[in-house]
Write a protein that holds these residues in place. Structure first.
Motif, PDB file in Angstrom:
ATOM      1  N   THR A 139      36.784  46.449  41.754  1.00 27.21           N
ATOM      2  CA  THR A 139      35.729  45.538  41.335  1.00 27.21           C
ATOM      3  C   THR A 139      34.564  46.360  40.789  1.00 27.21           C
ATOM      4  O   THR A 139      34.498  47.582  40.972  1.00 27.21           O
ATOM      5  CB  THR A 139      35.230  44.684  42.506  1.00 27.21           C
ATOM      6  N   ARG A 209      41.278  35.043  34.505  1.00 29.31           N
ATOM      7  CA  ARG A 209      41.257  34.686  35.911  1.00 29.31           C
ATOM      8  C   ARG A 209      42.632  34.220  36.374  1.00 29.31           C
ATOM      9  O   ARG A 209      43.510  33.900  35.581  1.00 29.31           O
ATOM     10  CB  ARG A 209      40.247  33.562  36.173  1.00 29.31           C
ATOM     11  N   SER A 250      44.032  28.890  44.250  1.00 27.69           N
ATOM     12  CA  SER A 250      43.881  29.608  42.984  1.00 27.69           C
ATOM     13  C   SER A 250      44.855  29.066  41.942  1.00 27.69           C
ATOM     14  O   SER A 250      45.979  28.669  42.272  1.00 27.69           O
ATOM     15  CB  SER A 250      44.133  31.109  43.179  1.00 27.69           C
ATOM     16  N   ASP A 288      36.815  40.409  36.981  1.00 27.74           N
ATOM     17  CA  ASP A 288      36.114  39.157  36.739  1.00 27.74           C
ATOM     18  C   ASP A 288      35.279  38.806  37.965  1.00 27.74           C
ATOM     19  O   ASP A 288      35.805  38.807  39.089  1.00 27.74           O
ATOM     20  CB  ASP A 288      37.114  38.025  36.465  1.00 27.74           C
ATOM     21  N   PRO A 289      33.987  38.490  37.819  1.00 30.73           N
ATOM     22  CA  PRO A 289      33.136  38.265  38.986  1.00 30.73           C
ATOM     23  C   PRO A 289      33.610  37.138  39.901  1.00 30.73           C
ATOM     24  O   PRO A 289      33.512  37.254  41.126  1.00 30.73           O
ATOM     25  CB  PRO A 289      31.773  37.933  38.367  1.00 30.73           C
ATOM     26  N   GLN A 290      34.140  36.063  39.329  1.00 27.18           N
ATOM     27  CA  GLN A 290      34.576  34.948  40.158  1.00 27.18           C
ATOM     28  C   GLN A 290      35.819  35.310  40.968  1.00 27.18           C
ATOM     29  O   GLN A 290      35.899  35.020  42.158  1.00 27.18           O
ATOM     30  CB  GLN A 290      34.841  33.713  39.292  1.00 27.18           C
ATOM     31  N   ASP A 291      36.771  35.955  40.309  1.00 26.73           N
ATOM     32  CA  ASP A 291      37.959  36.401  41.044  1.00 26.73           C
ATOM     33  C   ASP A 291      37.591  37.485  42.058  1.00 26.73           C
ATOM     34  O   ASP A 291      38.120  37.514  43.175  1.00 26.73           O
ATOM     35  CB  ASP A 291      39.017  36.939  40.076  1.00 26.73           C
ATOM     36  N   ALA A 293      34.917  37.811  43.733  1.00 29.88           N
ATOM     37  CA  ALA A 293      34.314  37.201  44.923  1.00 29.88           C
ATOM     38  C   ALA A 293      35.383  36.726  45.903  1.00 29.88           C
ATOM     39  O   ALA A 293      35.189  36.788  47.126  1.00 29.88           O
ATOM     40  CB  ALA A 293      33.413  36.041  44.508  1.00 29.88           C
ATOM     41  N   LEU A 294      36.521  36.284  45.381  1.00 28.61           N
ATOM     42  CA  LEU A 294      37.627  35.870  46.251  1.00 28.61           C
ATOM     43  C   LEU A 294      38.319  37.088  46.850  1.00 28.61           C
ATOM     44  O   LEU A 294      38.567  37.151  48.058  1.00 28.61           O
ATOM     45  CB  LEU A 294      38.634  35.042  45.455  1.00 28.61           C
TER      46      LEU A 294
END
Length: 318
Positions: A139, A209, A250, A288-291, A293-294
């Motif tokens: 990340t 994503r 997801s 990817d920031p959203q992925d 975060a998971l």
């Protein structure tokens, strides 16, 4: 999964696949589960096309999944999974997977970057030669793919062992580097495993994503011959993908696989050299920031491990 450095340039999806309706999937993940969970009598299609799926399961979700084992104490990003101290090869005395052997392959190795000469040497993958291993991706905040994959693998091992399976990891973070991709395949072959899964996270562009499961292509050359395992591996991958959707929420990848969550490749030695059903899973995109975060959330990682375990169990109990 990086191919030596990151971010990786996304590869265009290959082959002909029927797209999944991602818009529907994003709202009601369970609504498209039937596409991925095969009817037990269907099996792999001889023409290489997508097999017939159960149109809509009338059974409650619990009928298709392994009962979750007790949740472990959450670990912080970058820290070992709380399940890590549990030993390999110590399944519960009884359970629905008793007698089954599963090899879990944590992608990369956190120490690979300290041994670049060793991991850069080429090995035979059947279709040619490729580097022994790579460093993997991370990340933006520095959470490494190798750390992620080992954490999820520890969780996956615990869940499967609770169901009675014998589980072997290709490595447990205890090696200076690797293993090389050909050795990873050989570990599963020598174990005569019933199934093998290599756990990864991708390193693609921001906005790319979702997860995808990589299936072995039909490969024959040198030590590689995936003919006997291509069909069973496709079924294993489809069952993992369907359960991963339902358990994690997801959606399938929006950049590889044409919306199916499945991708077929001939350039991965870990698949080419396998003689047992085997797939890779890219659980999300670390860049990817959203992925991200998971992927850095211990609660989500537990769901990811559960989804993979449910798919393996569906495959082994078919």
């Amino acid at each position: 999964m990086s191919r030596g450095s990151f971010p990786r340039i996304p590869r265009s999806p290959g082959g002909s696949r029927t797209p999944l309706l991602l818009a529907v999937a994003a709202v009601v993940p369970a609504g498209f589960l039937g596409w991925l969970l095969w009817d037990a009598s269907g099996g792999p299609a001889d023409d290489g096309k997508r097999p017939a799926a159960a149109a809509a399961s009338s059974a409650p979700p619990s009928a298709h999944r392994v009962s979750p084992s007790p949740q472990p104490r959450a670990s912080a990003p970058g820290q070992p999974s709380p399940s890590a101290p549990e030993a390999e090869g110590t399944p519960s005395a009884d359970g629905p997977l008793k007698g089954k052997v599963v090899v879990v392959d944590p992608g990369h190795n956190i120490h690979n970057s300290e041994h670049t000469a060793e991991i850069d040497r080429s090995v035979d993958i059947g279709t040619g030669r490729k580097e022994c291993d790579t460093t993997g991706t991370s990340t933006d905040a520095g959470y490494a793919e190798a750390t992620f994959s080992l954490d999820v693998s520890h969780r996956l091992r615990r869940i499967l062992q609770a169901q009675g399976a014998t589980v072997r990891l290709t490595h447990d973070g205890d090696r200076p580097f690797g293993p090389c991709v050909d050795e990873r395949a050989e570990i599963g072959n020598k174990a005569h495993a019933d199934a093998a899964v290599s756990v990864h996270a991708d390193g693609a562009a921001v906005g790319d994503r979702g997860f995808h499961v990589i299936l072995p292509a039909a490969v024959k050359g040198g030590r590689a011959d995936t003919g006997p395992i291509a069909g069973p591996s496709k079924e294993l991958g489809a069952r993992i993908a369907g359960n991963f959707v339902r358990t994690t929420g997801s959606a399938p990848s929006n950049y590889i696989g044409g919306g199916t969550g499945l991708d077929t490749r001939s350039d991965l030695g870990g698949l080419n050299l396998s003689t047992i059903p085997k797939v890779f899973i890219e659980c999300g995109n670390m860049r990817d920031p959203q992925d991200a975060a998971l992927l850095t959330d211990p609660t989500w990682r537990e769901k990811a491990a559960q989804g993979i375990a449910n798919g393996i169990a569906d495959f082994l109990r078919r």
